[in-house]
Scaffold this motif. Sequence first.
Motif: not given
Length: 79
Positions: A12-18, A54-64
């Motif tokens: 997830t975006a949160e996991e990636l960010d962390g 830079a990928l975090v916002p893209e992952v967060a915006a993904d519907p999945t």
Amino acid sequence: MSGTAYVVDEVTAEELDGSVGEFAGLLTATVDGGASVGFLAPLDPDDSAVWWRALVPEVAADPTGALRPTMIFFKSLVR
């Protein structure tokens, strides 16, 4: 790679960010080890971290809510 187990998992975006530091280390080691994955060696770990961050916002915006299937990453089971 002998003796090391890996699992493919959604992140997830949160996991990636962390986990930017871990992913940056993996990417840097992979590129510096000779893999051609769109980066040139030597890869600065800070540059690798910027790319992941830079990928975090893209992952967060993904519907999945996770990295797309084309972005598969290996996370070591052995920590």
